[in-house]
Design a protein around this motif. Structure first.
Motif, PDB file in Angstrom:
ATOM      1  N   ILE A 112       0.832  -1.206   0.000  1.00 27.09           N
ATOM      2  CA  ILE A 112       0.000   0.000   0.000  1.00 27.09           C
ATOM      3  C   ILE A 112       0.865   1.253   0.000  1.00 27.09           C
ATOM      4  N   SER A 116       0.717   3.953  -2.989  1.00 33.01           N
ATOM      5  CA  SER A 116       0.327   5.324  -2.635  1.00 33.01           C
ATOM      6  C   SER A 116       1.250   6.382  -3.238  1.00 33.01           C
ATOM      7  N   ASP A 121      -5.234   8.507  -2.224  1.00 34.22           N
ATOM      8  CA  ASP A 121      -5.847   7.575  -1.286  1.00 34.22           C
ATOM      9  C   ASP A 121      -7.253   7.150  -1.702  1.00 34.22           C
ATOM     10  N   LYS A 157      -9.137   2.978   0.763  1.00 32.10           N
ATOM     11  CA  LYS A 157      -8.136   3.418   1.739  1.00 32.10           C
ATOM     12  C   LYS A 157      -8.657   4.546   2.624  1.00 32.10           C
ATOM     13  N   PHE A 185      -9.853  -0.085   6.905  1.00 28.88           N
ATOM     14  CA  PHE A 185      -8.833  -0.412   5.907  1.00 28.88           C
ATOM     15  C   PHE A 185      -7.707  -1.267   6.486  1.00 28.88           C
TER      16      PHE A 185
END
Length: 328
Positions: A112, A116, A121, A157, A185
């Motif tokens: 993640i 990112s 997000d 997210k 999340f």
């Protein structure tokens, strides 16, 4: 219609992509960098798909290398190994557009943060997958378990599940992937990590199937010890898992004994083929969370070392044992 492109045409990438393509009618492309796999798919015009080693048949798919791909999907689905992800994202970066979303249910944690760097997000949907799949070799995949028996969790997210997140959910539901939407999340993602930290790791060290693993009467005690460390570390970090400790221990039993008794976990599949495992992103990640919050996960740290030791010791299994002669 939603257009999907799967990054990583391995076991799980193929399962998600093939099922979405076949059961929803949405367009699905694949992007991969493993040359033997890409070239074999192009040569035969698709992938061979089996279910529980039966009904092997050809499924046409479209695959490209990142540098050759010209599509513009609505949603990227990412399934690659944690240690390969940074390079894969870098190669795919010229393809990413502002309107696109990304879904990933990779094993372990760390992906993640990398994803990112390329997507906002609210365009990132994370998930977990209790779905067993085996890549027999290039362009040859085996879906384990009965159709529509798998289960997965997913969450935006931002923990606000918008229209596109719900569209992905609906497509996955139609594809028979068993999605469950959550609004937690990190708790969702870590619930799978703590499961894998028991089953994947221990099956790998002893080179056994999940059904063989669960035969040992001490598994419940072992799972409880590991789960307690995992939950203690997560709670100190402010992460509240979507399952309880007891539910996670029961899941280890059910999945191993009933759902996938003949399955070798993905970590073992890597280990048996001489590839590095993802233990640092599973047990090692849990231990890292603990250390960062003044809690030492002694069992997870020990197991992480054990798996790395087993990886190193593979070189000796490839050599015949030296004959010894007792001194007279």
């Amino acid at each position: 219609m939603t257009k999907y492109t799967v990054i990583g045409a391995g076991a799980m990438g193929l399962r998600y992509g093939v099922l979405v393509q076949e059961r929803t009618g949405n367009q699905v492309d694949f992007v991969d960098t493993w040359e033997p796999n890409v070239e074999k798919i192009k040569e035969q015009g698709g992938v061979y798909v089996s279910r529980d080693h039966k009904d092997r048949h050809m499924v046409p798919i479209n695959v490209s290398y990142p540098e050759d791909y010209t599509g513009d999907p609505d949603v990227w689905i990412i399934f690659v190994k944690q240690m390969q992800l940074a390079d894969m994202l870098k190669r795919c970066a010229p393809l990413f557009k502002e309107h696109q979303y990304v879904f990933s249910a990779m094993n372990g944690m760390g992906h993640i943060d990398k994803i990112s760097q390329y997507f906002p997000d609210n365009h990132i949907v994370g998930g977990t997958a209790m779905i067993a799949t085996v890549l027999n070799g290039p362009a040859d995949v085996d879906f384990m378990g009965a159709p529509r028996i798998g289960e997965m969790h997913m969450c935006n997210k931002t923990e606000t599940n918008d229209a596109m997140t719900h569209q992905i959910f609906d497509d996955f539901k139609d594809a028979g992937l068993g999605p469950i939407m959550t609004d937690n999340f990190m708790g969702t993602l870590m619930s799978k990590v703590v499961f894998n930290a028991v089953v994947n790791t221990l099956c790998t060290m002893f080179e056994i199937q999940m059904g063989q693993f669960i035969e040992y009467p001490g598994v419940k005690d072992m799972a409880t010890q590991l789960m307690n460390e995992s939950f203690d570390a997560c709670e100190r970090a402010g992460i509240h898992l979507v399952e309880t400790r007891q539910a996670e221990v029961e899941s280890v039993d059910y999945v191993s004994r009933v759902a996938n008794p003949y399955h070798y976990p993905s970590m073992y599949q890597d280990f048996s083929k001489g590839r590095p495992t993802e233990v640092d992103y599973i047990n090692g990640y849990i231990a890292k969370i603990g250390r960062e919050h003044d809690y030492v996960c002694r069992t997870h740290e020990f197991i992480t070392h054990e798996v790395h030791m087993a990886e190193m010791m593979r070189k000796y299994k490839q050599q015949p044992a030296a004959a010894t002669v007792a001194a007279k």
